[in-house]
Scaffold this motif. Structure first.
Motif, short mmCIF file in Angstrom:
data_model
loop_
_atom_site.label_atom_id
_atom_site.label_comp_id
_atom_site.label_asym_id
_atom_site.label_seq_id
_atom_site.Cartn_x
_atom_site.Cartn_y
_atom_site.Cartn_z
N GLN A 1 1.06 -1.22 -0.04
CA GLN A 1 0.04 0.02 -0.43
C GLN A 1 0.42 1.24 0.17
N GLU B 1 3.85 1.83 -1.19
CA GLU B 1 4.24 1.83 -3.20
C GLU B 1 3.70 2.28 -3.98
N GLN B 2 2.30 1.81 -3.70
CA GLN B 2 1.11 2.06 -4.36
C GLN B 2 0.93 4.10 -3.76
N LEU B 3 1.22 4.51 -3.33
CA LEU B 3 1.30 5.84 -2.91
C LEU B 3 2.41 6.72 -3.07
N GLN B 4 3.05 5.89 -3.47
CA GLN B 4 4.69 6.80 -3.95
C GLN B 4 4.78 7.66 -3.78
N ILE B 5 5.27 7.84 -1.99
CA ILE B 5 5.60 8.70 -0.74
C ILE B 5 6.91 8.87 -1.47
N GLU B 6 7.37 9.99 -1.87
CA GLU B 6 8.86 10.28 -1.25
C GLU B 6 9.90 11.56 -0.68
N LEU C 1 9.44 9.80 2.69
CA LEU C 1 9.78 9.13 2.84
C LEU C 1 10.59 8.86 4.17
#
Length: 608
Positions: A514, A516-521, A525
């Motif tokens: 989940q 990874e799907q949010l594409q946190i950076e 992160l």
């Protein structure tokens, strides 16, 4: 020295049952004295179950307990349906957590994504849940303390505060799912006359309405929950009958543990099923609900009998919940699997809900991204408007019943961890407001899909909380100082630990997916990584405590562990547990003392 002796010797005989910052002495046994003072003390302790809370304010079982009838047939080892009926109630209330709107949505999504291929995952997740619920119930029956109260006595102040916060997060997350489910149900049933944000606000009112129902008695409240479960069984069973899935394929998916040609999305859906079924706060709830029966813990035979009947009742309750979940999976596996948005729009053509379907299903060839609302529209288009409204009634029953059990779980958590009692209306108001504010904002300013995405995030959040219920449960039920003769055997310990590792590992996989799907950076992160490290360190702390409870001598003799992990000397042990028993009540009338068994004033509470 026995495996638990070093841990046991740290606790002085006759010590109190509070945590490291409370005075001792509230859990002494009643000596049956005939003096007025002794009788008054006994009456004051009645129903108090070794807490510091006033009996009149305790949740659920404060005003009455269900007395267990004597049945001559059981004296020779026979089975008594009268006793099973007396113990029936807590397991069905617990099973409602397996039927909340979050679970129902997970069911329909798994059916739409994998057809019948992962029904066996649902089956075994329910079995794993039963094993954990059994341990939680045994803890409450044997000790007279529920899981949160035991955490208060067995953990240091900082760890138990962290545990409380984590469980509150799980309860609030579950509450948000119930709000979402109820709002969608009202939206469907009102034919969009009540907007989503209006349904969210209605959940505040209906929750307080349900709270007043427990004024009419414990058994009537349990009957209400049974009625709501029946509504779910009938409504979802109706959908199952009209959709008529392939029974052979259903049986194969249920009992063949294999998933041929399954991609990563199906694997993630299977993981989500496990995370949705096994709820962390449900262990706290069940360990408290079993205290509503009047079990004489002075007699090991009575305790063993209670454990036996509670296990049977929980097995029946979870079997019913599994069948209801099976209905939902099979309906959407039969109807939605492999369908595209365009396929659904074709089915909805010339139907009364076509305009609604156009807004929800984009006219393209992408596979349907199913949710509670789209599921209702699909049923309405396929089987008629009645199917859509019946679906809405089932979702409404799921949301309402889960709301009540979530309220009790929150109150038990607060009572146990903080030794603090709020009025139920205040507890509901705070929890529901925390749940409603973000849900209301999404319902007011966003789309239906955003509510569904929130459900996925909430499932991930609750999956993270599972170790904070499972590890303490195994630790306490595996400690001879706490459970006495009812301590987990070596087989139970091994199976419980392995299953817990499996479930926690599966849930962590789901959470990582989940995230990874949010594409946190960037900075976010970094915060997630810091949280992950602290999370793992705290889980390690709980594991060390569990190993010490199980009798690891190296850990028990470690000064660091003794100072920072093990409880202080005024902790709980089975030897000094309070054993108040409602059937042996001492009445004081002036200077006269009379002891009666099965008093007329409480005889009406006996389950017939």
């Amino acid at each position: 020295m026995s495996s638990n002796e070093a841990y046991h010797n740290r606790i002085e005989p006759g010590a109190g049952d509070a945590g490291d910052d409370q005075p001792s002495g509230s859990n002494r046994r009643s000596n049956g004295s005939s003096s007025a003072a002794g009788a008054a003390a006994h009456n004051k302790q009645l129903f108090n179950e070794t807490t510091y809370l006033k009996p009149s304010k305790q949740a659920y079982f404060s005003d009455e307990k269900v007395l267990i009838p004597e049945d001559e047939s059981t004296n020779i080892g026979g089975f008594s349906f009268r006793k099973l009926w007396a113990f029936t109630g807590p397991g069905f209330l617990m099973s409602i957590a397996y039927l909340d709107p979050g679970n129902i949505e997970s069911d329909l999504q798994s059916g739409a994504a994998a057809k019948y291929k992962i029904l066996w995952v649902l089956l075994w997740a329910t079995v794993l849940g039963l094993l954990m619920q059994r341990l939680a119930a045994r803890l409450g029956v044997v000790t007279g303390l529920h899981l949160a109260e035991m955490c208060y006595r067995q953990y240091k102040r900082v760890p138990r505060w962290i545990l409380w916060i984590m469980i509150e997060i799980a309860i609030i997350g579950s509450d948000m799912q119930e709000v979402i489910g109820t709002a969608i149900a009202i939206y469907l049933l009102s034919n969009k006359a009540v907007p989503l944000w209006g349904g969210v606000l209605i959940t505040i009112v209906d929750t307080f309405t349900f709270l007043f129902l427990d004024k009419y008695g414990l058994r009537k409240l349990e009957f209400l929950f049974g009625l709501l479960i029946t509504v779910m069984a009938v409504t979802f069973g109706y959908e199952y009958i009209v959709s008529a899935p392939d029974q052979g394929a259903v049986m194969e998916g249920m009992f063949v543990p294999w998933c041929a040609d399954c991609n990563s999305d199906v694997l993630l859906q299977a993981v989500g099923v496990v995370g949705a079924v096994i709820m962390p706060h449900n262990l706290y709830l069940h360990s408290a609900l079993v205290k509503s029966r009047d079990v004489d813990r002075r007699q090991p035979k009575k305790v063993s009998e209670a454990n036996f009947y509670y296990f049977i009742e929980a097995s029946i309750a979870l079997f019913v919940s599994f069948i209801i979940n099976l209905f939902v999976v099979a309906v959407f596996a039969h109807g939605m699997y492999g369908k595209t948005n365009h396929d659904v729009l074709e089915v909805c053509a010339n139907k009364s809900m076509y305009e609604d379907a156009k807004l929800s299903f984009t006219d393209n060839n992408e596979i349907i991204n199913a949710d509670l609302y789209k599921g209702g529209l699909f049923l309405g288009c396929t089987f008629g408007a009645a199917a859509m409204y019946i679906w809405g009634v089932g979702i409404l029953a799921a949301g309402q019943s889960s709301t009540m059990t979530g309220t009790y779980a929150g109150q038990f958590s607060m009572e146990g961890f903080l030794n603090l009692q709020w009025p139920r209306w205040m507890r509901v108001l705070v929890t529901r407001c925390i749940a409603i504010i973000p849900t209301f904002c999404l319902a007011m300013f966003s789309k239906m899909e955003d509510l569904t995405n929130m459900n996925d995030i909430l499932n991930a959040v609750m999956s993270l909380q599972l170790p904070f219920a499972a590890i303490p449960t195994i630790a306490f039920t595996s400690c001879a100082a706490i459970m006495g003769d009812f301590v987990n055997g070596i087989g139970n310990k091994i199976v419980s630990i392995l299953l817990t590792i499996l479930v926690i590992g599966v849930n962590l996989y789901f959470v990582v997916a989940q995230v990874e799907q949010l594409q946190i950076e960037g900075g976010m992160l970094a915060l997630v990584c810091i949280f992950a490290i602290l999370y793992l360190l705290f889980v390690l702390y709980l594991v060390i405590h569990m190993a010490a409870c199980m009798g690891n001598k190296r850990l028990m003799n470690s000064r660091w562990v003794q100072r920072f992990v093990l409880p202080s000397q005024n902790s709980f042990t089975i030897k000094n547990a309070n054993s108040t028993y409602a059937s042996d009540v001492t009445l004081v009338i002036g200077d006269n003392t009379n002891t009666k068994k099965g008093l007329e004033t409480v005889s009406e509470k006996v389950a017939n």
